[in-house]
Design a protein around this motif. Structure first.
Motif, mmCIF file in Angstrom:
data_model
loop_
_atom_site.group_PDB
_atom_site.id
_atom_site.type_symbol
_atom_site.label_atom_id
_atom_site.label_comp_id
_atom_site.label_asym_id
_atom_site.label_seq_id
_atom_site.Cartn_x
_atom_site.Cartn_y
_atom_site.Cartn_z
ATOM 1 N N TYR A 359 2.336 2.485 5.098
ATOM 2 C CA TYR A 359 1.517 1.482 4.427
ATOM 3 C C TYR A 359 1.873 0.072 4.896
ATOM 4 O O TYR A 359 0.994 -0.751 5.168
ATOM 5 C CB TYR A 359 1.691 1.568 2.904
ATOM 6 C CG TYR A 359 0.682 2.459 2.225
ATOM 7 C CD1 TYR A 359 -0.664 2.098 2.177
ATOM 8 C CD2 TYR A 359 1.071 3.649 1.621
ATOM 9 C CE1 TYR A 359 -1.605 2.904 1.548
ATOM 10 C CE2 TYR A 359 0.144 4.476 0.993
ATOM 11 C CZ TYR A 359 -1.187 4.092 0.952
ATOM 12 O OH TYR A 359 -2.106 4.898 0.338
ATOM 13 N N ALA A 360 3.178 -0.218 4.995
ATOM 14 C CA ALA A 360 3.594 -1.546 5.440
ATOM 15 C C ALA A 360 3.085 -1.835 6.848
ATOM 16 O O ALA A 360 2.563 -2.928 7.129
ATOM 17 C CB ALA A 360 5.117 -1.664 5.387
ATOM 18 N N LYS A 361 3.214 -0.853 7.726
ATOM 19 C CA LYS A 361 2.729 -1.043 9.099
ATOM 20 C C LYS A 361 1.215 -1.196 9.128
ATOM 21 O O LYS A 361 0.668 -2.002 9.894
ATOM 22 C CB LYS A 361 3.161 0.127 9.974
ATOM 23 C CG LYS A 361 4.666 0.194 10.214
ATOM 24 C CD LYS A 361 5.045 1.475 10.962
ATOM 25 C CE LYS A 361 6.541 1.603 11.141
ATOM 26 N NZ LYS A 361 6.923 2.874 11.809
ATOM 27 N N ALA A 362 0.511 -0.434 8.292
ATOM 28 C CA ALA A 362 -0.959 -0.533 8.245
ATOM 29 C C ALA A 362 -1.400 -1.905 7.750
ATOM 30 O O ALA A 362 -2.498 -2.367 8.085
ATOM 31 C CB ALA A 362 -1.530 0.560 7.342
ATOM 32 N N MET A 363 -0.551 -2.555 6.959
ATOM 33 C CA MET A 363 -0.865 -3.914 6.497
ATOM 34 C C MET A 363 -0.534 -4.960 7.562
ATOM 35 O O MET A 363 -0.695 -6.163 7.334
ATOM 36 C CB MET A 363 -0.078 -4.215 5.222
ATOM 37 C CG MET A 363 -0.551 -3.439 4.005
ATOM 38 S SD MET A 363 -2.206 -3.916 3.420
ATOM 39 C CE MET A 363 -1.892 -5.549 2.751
ATOM 40 N N GLY A 364 -0.084 -4.533 8.733
ATOM 41 C CA GLY A 364 0.200 -5.450 9.824
ATOM 42 C C GLY A 364 1.644 -5.924 9.884
ATOM 43 O O GLY A 364 1.975 -6.845 10.638
ATOM 44 N N ALA A 365 2.536 -5.294 9.116
ATOM 45 C CA ALA A 365 3.933 -5.709 9.091
ATOM 46 C C ALA A 365 4.742 -4.958 10.145
ATOM 47 O O ALA A 365 4.406 -3.833 10.521
ATOM 48 C CB ALA A 365 4.532 -5.465 7.704
ATOM 49 N N VAL A 366 5.829 -5.584 10.581
ATOM 50 C CA VAL A 366 6.719 -4.976 11.564
ATOM 51 C C VAL A 366 8.135 -4.955 10.997
ATOM 52 O O VAL A 366 8.505 -5.759 10.134
ATOM 53 C CB VAL A 366 6.703 -5.733 12.912
ATOM 54 C CG1 VAL A 366 5.324 -5.655 13.536
ATOM 55 C CG2 VAL A 366 7.133 -7.191 12.724
ATOM 56 N N HIS A 367 8.945 -4.039 11.503
ATOM 57 C CA HIS A 367 10.328 -3.875 11.034
ATOM 58 C C HIS A 367 11.153 -5.066 11.500
ATOM 59 O O HIS A 367 11.275 -5.309 12.706
ATOM 60 C CB HIS A 367 10.878 -2.568 11.603
ATOM 61 C CG HIS A 367 12.261 -2.241 11.147
ATOM 62 N ND1 HIS A 367 13.018 -1.232 11.724
ATOM 63 C CD2 HIS A 367 13.044 -2.768 10.172
ATOM 64 C CE1 HIS A 367 14.190 -1.157 11.130
ATOM 65 N NE2 HIS A 367 14.234 -2.073 10.185
ATOM 66 N N THR A 368 11.707 -5.823 10.544
ATOM 67 C CA THR A 368 12.439 -7.046 10.887
ATOM 68 C C THR A 368 13.910 -7.021 10.499
ATOM 69 O O THR A 368 14.705 -7.796 11.052
ATOM 70 C CB THR A 368 11.788 -8.264 10.206
ATOM 71 O OG1 THR A 368 11.627 -7.991 8.808
ATOM 72 C CG2 THR A 368 10.437 -8.574 10.838
ATOM 73 N N ARG A 369 14.304 -6.208 9.521
ATOM 74 C CA ARG A 369 15.694 -6.201 9.075
ATOM 75 C C ARG A 369 16.085 -4.813 8.623
ATOM 76 O O ARG A 369 15.243 -4.020 8.201
ATOM 77 C CB ARG A 369 15.901 -7.169 7.900
ATOM 78 C CG ARG A 369 16.159 -8.596 8.304
ATOM 79 C CD ARG A 369 16.867 -9.364 7.196
ATOM 80 N NE ARG A 369 16.084 -9.440 5.991
ATOM 81 C CZ ARG A 369 15.295 -10.456 5.670
ATOM 82 N NH1 ARG A 369 15.162 -11.467 6.496
ATOM 83 N NH2 ARG A 369 14.635 -10.469 4.531
ATOM 84 N N THR A 370 17.395 -4.535 8.660
ATOM 85 C CA THR A 370 17.937 -3.282 8.143
ATOM 86 C C THR A 370 19.173 -3.581 7.314
ATOM 87 O O THR A 370 20.064 -4.321 7.757
ATOM 88 C CB THR A 370 18.316 -2.321 9.288
ATOM 89 O OG1 THR A 370 17.154 -2.021 10.066
ATOM 90 C CG2 THR A 370 18.896 -1.018 8.734
ATOM 91 N N HIS A 371 19.211 -3.026 6.117
ATOM 92 C CA HIS A 371 20.407 -3.029 5.288
ATOM 93 C C HIS A 371 20.930 -1.598 5.224
ATOM 94 O O HIS A 371 20.158 -0.647 5.328
ATOM 95 C CB HIS A 371 20.107 -3.545 3.884
ATOM 96 C CG HIS A 371 19.787 -5.009 3.832
ATOM 97 N ND1 HIS A 371 18.556 -5.508 4.208
ATOM 98 C CD2 HIS A 371 20.551 -6.079 3.457
ATOM 99 C CE1 HIS A 371 18.558 -6.827 4.063
ATOM 100 N NE2 HIS A 371 19.752 -7.203 3.606
#
Length: 390
Positions: A359-371
């Protein structure tokens, strides 16, 4: 033998040292945003934070001589142990100089305290549960943290691994634009339209006139939707009321969207304005010598907030597969655009939660951080780790 001493935190002076230690460690970090001191004190105070009603907590400070160099909290949560049927204890609020001897002494103190209370593994950092801040930042140090997301130096991961910790689970952050027209990508819009065309489906914002009732509905959805998530614990009514009071100044009704099926709440998404953009220059204190200098700065800078954080969302098990999340995200993004926000962060998302990441990717978001959450068996510290003194 080591010259590092570990002392349990007792009394106001030691609590103040615990709360203010990060100001020294992060003084040269341009991205660090100091948590509000009064909020952190309230979180640690058994009289003000309902977590302490069931959880047991011990704070520790590390010193070399009279200089505080590190801190940690060790805590037992019976609700976690009951839900997950194990004897895990937790650590949190970890801050430390770049010194393996200090880190090792802190972990040893936490290890012994947890073992004395029947635990056989420690997991963290969790401050205090997955409903609060959790995880160690291991990737994505090039930007400031958003509201309620941890930030730390890169060397923290090395301290954890040097002291025998291994990865338990990664938590991913995705960041994407909020277009000026607020329109979601076509694939999300189509899914939302199909969902909203079904009989009895409605998506609406939080109703300020029934604030308590709407938050109670969100609590029911959250506890149902997150029940099977890694390391999760249910919110109690008291904890959720406490959170609601803390978040009320940040809540924007149009950014808390609730999905209903046949008039019954079935899903929600909560997007928060990124208060860290307003708090960055306050350095954790809204008053200085009794003067509201920080408060004035925060109020002025609040007008400059451009980012939101999709901090939590959920659909009850009964109503998954209806496309409700697409409808919720569409409405929330439209509201964010109307309010002038230009960027949204989806955080955090478990590394194996493929649906949420999709869903996040479909909204145009990209992976930016990892905890990352780390764990180790109790008593498994490397032989070279120095012993702590209490």
């Amino acid at each position: 033998m080591t010259d590092v001493s570990i002392t349990p935190v007792r009394g106001r002076a030691a609590t103040t040292a615990f709360v203010r230690l990060p100001h020294t460690l992060y003084r040269d970090d341009p991205h660090w945003v100091a948590p509000l001191e009064r909020e952190l004190r309230a979180c640690l105070d058994p009289r003000r934070n309902p977590f302490h009603t069931s959880g047991t907590v011990q704070l520790f400070l590390a010193h070399r001589g009279t200089t505080p160099l590190g801190r940690i909290a060790a805590h037992i949560d019976p609700r976690y142990q009951e839900r997950h049927q194990d004897r895990t204890g937790h650590i949190g609020f970890f801050e430390c100089a770049d010194d393996p001897a200090v880190a090792g002494a802190l972990f040893t103190a936490a290890d012994r305290w947890l073992a004395d209370r029947g635990a056989d593994r420690m997991l963290g950092p969790l401050s205090f549960t997955t409903n609060d801040e959790c995880g160690l930042l291991v990737d994505g140090f090039d930007r400031p943290p958003t509201v309620q997301m941890p930030h730390n130096p890169p060397y923290y991961a090395e301290l954890f691994t040097a002291c025998g910790f291994t990865k338990a689970k990664d938590l991913h952050t995705f960041t994407g634009p909020v277009p000026a027209d607020g329109e979601a990508p076509a694939v999300i819009r189509r899914a939302a339209q199909r969902a909203l065309a079904a009989p009895g489906i409605r998506v609406r914002p939080l109703d300020p006139r029934r604030y308590d009732a709407d938050l109670a509905a969100v609590l029911r959805i959250y506890n149902d939707a997150w029940a099977e998530n890694y390391a999760s614990v249910p919110f109690t009514d008291a904890e959720f009321r406490h959170l609601g009071r803390r978040l009320k100044p940040l809540l924007v009704p149009d950014l808390l969207q609730i999905a209903e099926v046949g008039g019954e709440p079935a899903g929600f998404t909560l997007w928060l304005p990124d208060a860290n953009q307003a708090l960055a220059r306050v350095r954790g204190r809204l008053t200085t010598y009794g003067l509201p200098i920080g408060l004035v700065r925060a109020a002025r800078d609040r007008r400059r907030i451009t980012r939101t954080r999709a901090s939590t969302s959920g659909i009850t098990k009964e109503h998954r597969g209806r496309g409700l999340m697409a409808a919720l995200f569409c409405r929330a993004q439209q509201a964010a655009a109307r309010l002038g926000y230009t960027e949204n962060e989806y955080s955090w998302i478990l590394e194996d939660n493929r649906d949420a990441a999709r869903y996040a990717k479909a909204m145009g978001a990209v992976h930016t951080r990892t905890h990352r959450l780390y764990h180790r068996p109790l008593g498994a510290a490397p032989a070279a780790t120095p012993a702590a003194t209490a």
